[in-house]
Design a protein around this motif. Structure first.
Motif, PDB file in Angstrom:
ATOM      1  N   TYR A 121       3.259  78.196  60.668  1.00  0.00           N
ATOM      2  CA  TYR A 121       1.864  78.626  60.551  1.00  0.00           C
ATOM      3  C   TYR A 121       1.447  79.421  61.778  1.00  0.00           C
ATOM      4  N   ASP A 147      10.156  77.098  48.656  1.00  0.00           N
ATOM      5  CA  ASP A 147       8.908  76.742  47.988  1.00  0.00           C
ATOM      6  C   ASP A 147       7.941  77.886  48.226  1.00  0.00           C
ATOM      7  N   HIS A 149       2.228  66.550  46.596  1.00  0.00           N
ATOM      8  CA  HIS A 149       2.187  66.982  47.999  1.00  0.00           C
ATOM      9  C   HIS A 149       0.804  66.623  48.512  1.00  0.00           C
ATOM     10  N   GLY A 158       5.966  68.356  50.864  1.00  0.00           N
ATOM     11  CA  GLY A 158       6.305  68.442  52.290  1.00  0.00           C
ATOM     12  C   GLY A 158       5.351  67.551  53.058  1.00  0.00           C
ATOM     13  N   GLY A 159       4.937  68.034  54.224  1.00  0.00           N
ATOM     14  CA  GLY A 159       3.901  67.307  54.955  1.00  0.00           C
ATOM     15  C   GLY A 159       4.358  66.516  56.157  1.00  0.00           C
ATOM     16  N   SER A 208       9.259  75.352  52.681  1.00  0.00           N
ATOM     17  CA  SER A 208       7.940  75.864  52.305  1.00  0.00           C
ATOM     18  C   SER A 208       7.676  77.124  53.115  1.00  0.00           C
ATOM     19  N   GLY A 224       7.876  72.258  55.430  1.00  0.00           N
ATOM     20  CA  GLY A 224       7.603  73.538  56.091  1.00  0.00           C
ATOM     21  C   GLY A 224       7.611  73.314  57.588  1.00  0.00           C
ATOM     22  N   ARG A 225       6.547  72.676  58.042  1.00  0.00           N
ATOM     23  CA  ARG A 225       6.347  72.428  59.466  1.00  0.00           C
ATOM     24  C   ARG A 225       7.520  71.674  60.105  1.00  0.00           C
ATOM     25  N   GLU A 280       9.903  69.636  50.029  1.00  0.00           N
ATOM     26  CA  GLU A 280       9.334  70.938  50.407  1.00  0.00           C
ATOM     27  C   GLU A 280       8.836  70.946  51.848  1.00  0.00           C
ATOM     28  N   LYS A 297       5.497  79.371  53.319  1.00  0.00           N
ATOM     29  CA  LYS A 297       4.238  79.797  53.912  1.00  0.00           C
ATOM     30  C   LYS A 297       4.180  79.427  55.395  1.00  0.00           C
TER      31      LYS A 297
HETATM   32  C1  LIG Z   1       2.131  73.808  52.485  1.00  0.00           C
HETATM   33  C2  LIG Z   1       2.900  73.107  51.470  1.00  0.00           C
HETATM   34  C3  LIG Z   1       4.080  72.436  51.811  1.00  0.00           C
HETATM   35  C4  LIG Z   1       4.584  72.335  53.222  1.00  0.00           C
HETATM   36  O1  LIG Z   1       3.778  71.575  54.044  1.00  0.00           O
HETATM   37  P1  LIG Z   1       4.299  71.191  55.503  1.00  0.00           P
HETATM   38  O2  LIG Z   1       3.249  70.314  56.043  1.00  0.00           O
HETATM   39  O3  LIG Z   1       4.429  72.455  56.275  1.00  0.00           O
HETATM   40  O4  LIG Z   1       5.598  70.489  55.346  1.00  0.00           O
HETATM   41  C5  LIG Z   1       4.808  71.840  50.806  1.00  0.00           C
HETATM   42  N1  LIG Z   1       4.392  71.888  49.517  1.00  0.00           N
HETATM   43  C6  LIG Z   1       3.263  72.518  49.153  1.00  0.00           C
HETATM   44  C7  LIG Z   1       2.865  72.538  47.733  1.00  0.00           C
HETATM   45  C8  LIG Z   1       2.476  73.133  50.110  1.00  0.00           C
HETATM   46  O5  LIG Z   1       1.349  73.748  49.746  1.00  0.00           O
END
Ligand SMILES: *Cc1c(COP(=O)(O)O)cnc(C)c1O
Length: 422
Positions: free
Chosen positions: A373, A80, A200, A239-240, A59, A276-277, A274, A61
């Motif tokens: 982030y 992503d 997500h 993700g998450g 991800s 990210g963190r 997906e 962002k």
């Molecule tokens: C932000 C986001 C992620 C990533 O989230 P993380 O907590 O950083 O893993 C994945 N999918 C979508 C759609 C998001 O908006």
């Protein structure tokens, strides 16, 4: 090993490079990334999920630096994206279009067209109007476009409210009834292939329970859909995954996979993740120098040259970043500080009420777990050039984004002739 930052004889290292040496060369403040940690975290997920061979789309962002993206893409990751700008960056980083998925509630016509022309794998669709829009643009471009529907499973992810996205009150996703209705009316969209479901529920989720709850709901829903004759190819689990900032005990990739994979064992979905963190968070630190120590009657402020414009998470989410002095003092004498930036806002702090070694003007500090982030949320507030980004691999380091200079601040601005001086 959670990350590749460690102390040797009282000095902070990133992999094999002493961080204070980088600070001398690059100046402060800057973000510092470990190539090893970034790729290792991706590998951990790939290994944990090897039975399912998911497409892991980082991800971006969380961290969209081209060197970071290239490192991950080089190890097999997809991306992503949530905007046309991220699509541009993804392509610059060399990501294959067939590994790009695109989420977000506000995709514009121009962004959708660009993504269709690029030939991305999937749009994650968040509303009926958006679906109509993508259908219309696909027809205009004479393409067949694959979409996933982002479902909002209405579960509480048990995280900070600003990063929760899976509740009924959130702007994200579609409720189950709407998703079903779309499947029933798919012939309305001759240029779309409704190929997947996306879910997500939020970010920094440290337990498996909210995920499992959400995925179970989605599975039950999918079973009903299949009974009605509607099949999907892709299941995007979002993700998450949470990480350690202070005393969290998040699930590991292995534990997460063990909870999640059995749910989908008998299904033939192509899984997409997906994160990210999870990949970026502990792979980077933010390094800044103490300018002044300011004792007041009630507090000690350590005023540093990095601020909320560089790292906004503490101000925005009240989040915790551990403070690591680049050089540990021998005496070990400690004091309690609010570590604050130079920005003219009371919310401009990076660490509050923190007992750390006694600081002096000129000392260097690293703020831990700032790889996600961090820079991607940085701004030029207070007309501050954004910091440099540096990557270490083994014993080498390179500036992967130069520090902005003043002329960057005014790039693109002009004063019209009818704005005159008296
Ligand atoms: C932000 C986001 C992620 C990533 O989230 P993380 O907590 O950083 O893993 C994945 N999918 C979508 C759609 C998001 O908006």
């Amino acid at each position: 090993m959670m990350h590749d930052f460690h102390y040797e004889e009282g000095e902070l290292y990133c992999e094999q490079v002493r961080v204070s040496d980088i600070a001398e060369r690059v100046g402060t403040p800057f973000y510092l990334y470990s190539y090893q940690t970034f790729t290792e975290h991706l590998l951990k997920l790939q290994k944990a999920f090897r039975a399912a061979k998911p497409l892991i789309c980082f991800s971006m962002k969380a961290n969209s630096n081209l060197a970071v993206l290239r490192a991950l893409v080089g190890k097999g990751a997809g991306l992503d994206i949530v905007s046309g700008g991220e699509l541009f960056r993804a392509r610059k980083a060399g990501c294959a279009p067939s590994k790009i998925v695109y989420a977000g509630v506000g995709k514009t016509d121009a962004e959708i067209e660009a993504a269709i022309r690029t030939g991305i794998l999937l749009f994650n669709v968040e509303s009926i109007q958006e679906l109509d829009r993508i259908g219309r643009l696909a027809r205009k471009l004479n393409r067949k476009v694959k979409v996933s529907l982002r479902v909002n499973p209405n579960v509480d992810p048990d995280t900070h409210e600003h990063i929760a996205t899976g509740g009924a009150e959130s702007k994200f996703g579609l409720d189950f009834d709407t998703v079903r209705l779309i499947f029933m009316r798919q012939e309305k969209y001759p240029n779309l292939a409704i190929s997947g479901i996306h879910v997500h529920i939020g970010s920094q989720i440290v337990k498996g329970t909210p995920f499992v709850k959400a995925f179970r709901k989605v599975l039950i829903f999918l079973t009903h859909l299949e009974q009605e004759g509607y099949r999907i190819q892709y299941l995007n689990l979002g993700g998450g995954l949470g990480i350690i900032y202070s005393d969290e005990r998040p699930q590991t990739a292995e534990q997460f996979a063990k909870q999640v994979l059995p749910l989908f064992q008998k299904k033939k979905y192509k899984l997409i993740l997906e994160p990210g963190r999870f990949i970026a968070g502990n792979s980077g630190v933010f390094v800044s120098r103490v300018i002044y120590i300011k004792p007041t009657k009630v507090k000690n402020f350590a005023i540093i040259d990095g601020g909320m414009n560089d790292l906004i998470r503490p101000a925005l989410y009240d989040s915790f970043h551990d403070v690591w002095p680049l050089r540990q003092t021998r005496s070990g004498e400690k004091q309690t500080y609010d570590v604050v930036g130079p920005i003219c806002e009371s919310g401009d702090f990076l660490a509050k009420n923190r007992k750390i070694q006694k600081l002096q003007s000129g000392d260097l500090l690293a703020f831990a777990s700032a790889g996600a982030y961090g820079f991607s949320m940085a701004s030029n507030y207070n007309a501050r050039p954004r910091p440099a980004e540096v990557m270490v691999r083994g014993g080498r380091f390179a500036i992967v984004r130069r520090r902005e200079i003043y002329s960057d601040l005014v790039r693109g601005e002009r004063i019209p002739s009818w704005v005159r001086y008296k």
